[in-house]
Design a protein around this motif. Structure first.
Motif, PDB file in Angstrom:
ATOM      1  N   ASP A  79       0.804  -1.221   0.000  1.00  0.00           N
ATOM      2  CA  ASP A  79       0.000   0.000   0.000  1.00  0.00           C
ATOM      3  C   ASP A  79       0.841   1.278   0.000  1.00  0.00           C
ATOM      4  O   ASP A  79       0.373   2.332   0.437  1.00  0.00           O
ATOM      5  N   LYS A  80       2.067   1.218  -0.508  1.00  0.00           N
ATOM      6  CA  LYS A  80       2.853   2.443  -0.614  1.00  0.00           C
ATOM      7  C   LYS A  80       2.248   3.343  -1.685  1.00  0.00           C
ATOM      8  O   LYS A  80       1.885   2.871  -2.759  1.00  0.00           O
ATOM      9  N   PRO A  81       2.119   4.668  -1.420  1.00  0.00           N
ATOM     10  CA  PRO A  81       1.502   5.579  -2.392  1.00  0.00           C
ATOM     11  C   PRO A  81       2.276   5.603  -3.712  1.00  0.00           C
ATOM     12  O   PRO A  81       3.513   5.576  -3.731  1.00  0.00           O
ATOM     13  N   LEU A  82       1.539   5.665  -4.820  1.00  0.00           N
ATOM     14  CA  LEU A  82       2.153   5.707  -6.143  1.00  0.00           C
ATOM     15  C   LEU A  82       2.249   7.120  -6.687  1.00  0.00           C
ATOM     16  O   LEU A  82       3.074   7.404  -7.553  1.00  0.00           O
ATOM     17  N   TYR A  83       1.386   7.997  -6.221  1.00  0.00           N
ATOM     18  CA  TYR A  83       1.336   9.363  -6.723  1.00  0.00           C
ATOM     19  C   TYR A  83       1.441  10.349  -5.570  1.00  0.00           C
ATOM     20  O   TYR A  83       0.939  10.091  -4.475  1.00  0.00           O
ATOM     21  N   ALA A  84       2.084  11.476  -5.834  1.00  0.00           N
ATOM     22  CA  ALA A  84       2.062  12.576  -4.869  1.00  0.00           C
ATOM     23  C   ALA A  84       0.692  13.251  -4.924  1.00  0.00           C
ATOM     24  O   ALA A  84       0.038  13.277  -5.967  1.00  0.00           O
ATOM     25  N   GLY A  85       0.234  13.783  -3.812  1.00  0.00           N
ATOM     26  CA  GLY A  85      -1.067  14.439  -3.780  1.00  0.00           C
ATOM     27  C   GLY A  85      -2.192  13.451  -3.580  1.00  0.00           C
ATOM     28  O   GLY A  85      -2.000  12.316  -3.138  1.00  0.00           O
ATOM     29  N   ALA A  86      -3.405  13.884  -3.949  1.00  0.00           N
ATOM     30  CA  ALA A  86      -4.598  13.069  -3.724  1.00  0.00           C
ATOM     31  C   ALA A  86      -4.551  11.792  -4.549  1.00  0.00           C
ATOM     32  O   ALA A  86      -4.245  11.803  -5.741  1.00  0.00           O
ATOM     33  N   THR A  87      -4.839  10.682  -3.905  1.00  0.00           N
ATOM     34  CA  THR A  87      -4.883   9.394  -4.583  1.00  0.00           C
ATOM     35  C   THR A  87      -5.703   8.435  -3.729  1.00  0.00           C
ATOM     36  O   THR A  87      -6.217   8.812  -2.674  1.00  0.00           O
ATOM     37  N   THR A  88      -5.863   7.223  -4.183  1.00  0.00           N
ATOM     38  CA  THR A  88      -6.553   6.192  -3.401  1.00  0.00           C
ATOM     39  C   THR A  88      -5.601   5.024  -3.202  1.00  0.00           C
ATOM     40  O   THR A  88      -4.691   4.807  -3.995  1.00  0.00           O
ATOM     41  N   LEU A  95     -13.970   8.261  -1.941  1.00  0.00           N
ATOM     42  CA  LEU A  95     -14.345   8.327  -3.346  1.00  0.00           C
ATOM     43  C   LEU A  95     -13.358   9.237  -4.074  1.00  0.00           C
ATOM     44  O   LEU A  95     -12.595   9.974  -3.454  1.00  0.00           O
ATOM     45  N   PHE A  96     -13.379   9.220  -5.401  1.00  0.00           N
ATOM     46  CA  PHE A  96     -12.481  10.074  -6.170  1.00  0.00           C
ATOM     47  C   PHE A  96     -12.677  11.552  -5.840  1.00  0.00           C
ATOM     48  O   PHE A  96     -11.747  12.348  -5.977  1.00  0.00           O
ATOM     49  N   LEU A 157      -8.716  15.212  -8.026  1.00  0.00           N
ATOM     50  CA  LEU A 157      -7.554  14.473  -8.493  1.00  0.00           C
ATOM     51  C   LEU A 157      -6.708  15.230  -9.509  1.00  0.00           C
ATOM     52  O   LEU A 157      -5.491  15.054  -9.569  1.00  0.00           O
ATOM     53  N   PHE A 158      -7.352  16.054 -10.340  1.00  0.00           N
ATOM     54  CA  PHE A 158      -6.601  16.794 -11.354  1.00  0.00           C
ATOM     55  C   PHE A 158      -7.398  18.028 -11.781  1.00  0.00           C
ATOM     56  O   PHE A 158      -8.617  18.058 -11.699  1.00  0.00           O
ATOM     57  N   GLU A 159      -6.658  19.036 -12.235  1.00  0.00           N
ATOM     58  CA  GLU A 159      -7.270  20.291 -12.653  1.00  0.00           C
ATOM     59  C   GLU A 159      -7.827  20.177 -14.069  1.00  0.00           C
ATOM     60  O   GLU A 159      -7.262  19.502 -14.924  1.00  0.00           O
ATOM     61  N   ARG A 200      -0.831  13.216 -15.807  1.00  0.00           N
ATOM     62  CA  ARG A 200      -1.304  12.931 -14.450  1.00  0.00           C
ATOM     63  C   ARG A 200      -1.229  11.437 -14.146  1.00  0.00           C
ATOM     64  O   ARG A 200      -0.977  11.035 -13.018  1.00  0.00           O
ATOM     65  N   PHE A 201      -1.429  10.602 -15.147  1.00  0.00           N
ATOM     66  CA  PHE A 201      -1.424   9.150 -14.953  1.00  0.00           C
ATOM     67  C   PHE A 201      -0.222   8.543 -15.680  1.00  0.00           C
ATOM     68  O   PHE A 201      -0.210   8.428 -16.900  1.00  0.00           O
ATOM     69  N   LYS A 202       0.780   8.163 -14.905  1.00  0.00           N
ATOM     70  CA  LYS A 202       2.028   7.642 -15.455  1.00  0.00           C
ATOM     71  C   LYS A 202       2.065   6.112 -15.481  1.00  0.00           C
ATOM     72  O   LYS A 202       3.030   5.527 -15.978  1.00  0.00           O
ATOM     73  N   GLY A 203       1.030   5.498 -14.953  1.00  0.00           N
ATOM     74  CA  GLY A 203       1.010   4.049 -14.808  1.00  0.00           C
ATOM     75  C   GLY A 203       0.991   3.691 -13.342  1.00  0.00           C
ATOM     76  O   GLY A 203       1.763   4.231 -12.546  1.00  0.00           O
ATOM     77  N   GLY A 204       0.105   2.787 -12.979  1.00  0.00           N
ATOM     78  CA  GLY A 204      -0.001   2.355 -11.590  1.00  0.00           C
ATOM     79  C   GLY A 204       0.923   1.185 -11.296  1.00  0.00           C
ATOM     80  O   GLY A 204       1.918   0.947 -11.992  1.00  0.00           O
ATOM     81  N   HIS A 205       0.584   0.429 -10.264  1.00  0.00           N
ATOM     82  CA  HIS A 205       1.447  -0.661  -9.816  1.00  0.00           C
ATOM     83  C   HIS A 205       1.676  -1.693 -10.915  1.00  0.00           C
ATOM     84  O   HIS A 205       2.807  -2.192 -11.078  1.00  0.00           O
ATOM     85  N   ILE A 206       0.658  -2.038 -11.666  1.00  0.00           N
ATOM     86  CA  ILE A 206       0.795  -3.084 -12.673  1.00  0.00           C
ATOM     87  C   ILE A 206       1.812  -2.683 -13.734  1.00  0.00           C
ATOM     88  O   ILE A 206       2.727  -3.447 -14.062  1.00  0.00           O
ATOM     89  N   THR A 207       1.685  -1.481 -14.254  1.00  0.00           N
ATOM     90  CA  THR A 207       2.631  -1.006 -15.266  1.00  0.00           C
ATOM     91  C   THR A 207       4.040  -0.935 -14.701  1.00  0.00           C
ATOM     92  O   THR A 207       5.016  -1.371 -15.326  1.00  0.00           O
ATOM     93  N   ARG A 208       4.158  -0.369 -13.503  1.00  0.00           N
ATOM     94  CA  ARG A 208       5.478  -0.154 -12.904  1.00  0.00           C
ATOM     95  C   ARG A 208       6.141  -1.462 -12.477  1.00  0.00           C
ATOM     96  O   ARG A 208       7.356  -1.623 -12.605  1.00  0.00           O
ATOM     97  N   HIS A 209       5.347  -2.381 -11.962  1.00  0.00           N
ATOM     98  CA  HIS A 209       5.906  -3.613 -11.407  1.00  0.00           C
ATOM     99  C   HIS A 209       6.291  -4.616 -12.490  1.00  0.00           C
ATOM    100  O   HIS A 209       7.334  -5.276 -12.397  1.00  0.00           O
ATOM    101  N   TYR A 210       5.451  -4.734 -13.523  1.00  0.00           N
ATOM    102  CA  TYR A 210       5.689  -5.775 -14.523  1.00  0.00           C
ATOM    103  C   TYR A 210       6.473  -5.282 -15.736  1.00  0.00           C
ATOM    104  O   TYR A 210       7.099  -6.096 -16.428  1.00  0.00           O
TER     105      TYR A 210
END
Length: 267
Positions: A79-88, A95-96, A157-159, A200-210
């Motif tokens: 559960d380490k945060p993937l993004y700086a700022g607001a995230t889930t 909620l978003f 989440l984003f402007e 704003r979306f660089k890839g979450g855990h799946i993209t980064r991990h695999y």
């Protein structure tokens, strides 16, 4: 847990992952959600339908059955945060839009969440890992496309308005830069749509991990603005008139991924 994912094995070196398409809830989560969460507004709506051409294309497809409100399959198990700022997080608490997801005192217990991790999260990631290993063994390389969508306006989440096609390669770490360049070219040719790479979306855990280009595994995330194929308000209706031209671009993107892989590894 009962059925937690659907999986189709294709005959080309491409795996499409759909971690946020699920609609099922556990009884505990369903009973605890606030009223505005009951309609599952933060779902990546209709992604399997939008990519219904993928099997015919020859891709393998894995899709979640359970909602991200139960457990988020695109977050690391620590559960380490993937993004700086607001995230889930792995176990979403909001909620978003930033409001609490659960009624006070109605969140799943630590024991229940541990069951979700073992019974839902791990099987999904085991499937990705096994299929990528199979593809790399068979073809010498593997291509991973992580398919997402999100409302085009979420101020928390984003402007402003999100671009239509948001490609993420973890700032170039998850795939060969030449592949990313080709994908940008496809988006640029589709002039009716806006696009960005590693915005704003660089890839979450799946993209980064695999994603591991050095070992011939190339991963790309696409976060698609839902305004390109559906109504973004309840009842979140799929719009065939919007979806059809969007599918043309999606198919071209996936064909470009496959063509690049064949060229790159047939030298």
């Amino acid at each position: 847990m009962d059925k937690v994912l659907s999986f189709h094995q294709g005959d080309l070196p491409l795996l499409i992952s759909m971690p946020h398409a699920g609609l099922r809830l556990t009884p505990v989560v369903k009973a605890g959600l606030v009223a505005q969460a009951q309609s599952l507004p933060d779902t990546d709506w209709h992604i399997p339908q939008l990519y219904d051409f993928a099997r015919e294309l020859g891709a393998s497809v894995v899709a979640a059955e359970y909602s991200r409100f139960v457990i988020d399959l695109n977050r690391p198990d620590d559960d380490k945060p993937l993004y700086a700022g607001a995230t889930t997080g792995l176990y979403p608490a909001t909620l978003f839009e930033g409001e609490p997801l659960f009624l006070a005192g109605k969140e799943p217990s630590a024991e229940e969440r541990a069951e979700y991790l073992e019974g839902i999260w791990r099987p999904y990631h085991d499937t990705i890992r096994r299929e990528l290993a199979r593809l790399r063994e068979q073809f010498g390389y593997a291509l991973l496309w992580d398919a997402h969508s999100i409302r085009s306006h979420i101020p928390h989440l984003f402007e402003g308005k999100l671009p239509d096609f948001n490609l993420g390669t973890f700032n170039g770490a998850s795939c060969d830069p030449q592949l990313a360049e080709r994908l940008q070219g496809v988006c640029a040719e589709a002039g009716q749509y806006s696009h960005v790479l590693n915005g704003r979306f660089k890839g979450g855990h799946i993209t980064r991990h695999y994603g591991d280009p050095a070992n011939n595994i190339h991963a790309v995330q696409l976060e698609l603005a839902q305004s390109t194929y559906m109504e973004e308000v309840e009842p979140f209706r799929y719009r065939e008139d919007l979806a059809q031209p969007t599918q043309v671009v999606l198919k071209k993107l996936l064909e470009t991924v496959l063509a690049w892989g064949q060229e790159r590894y047939s030298r």
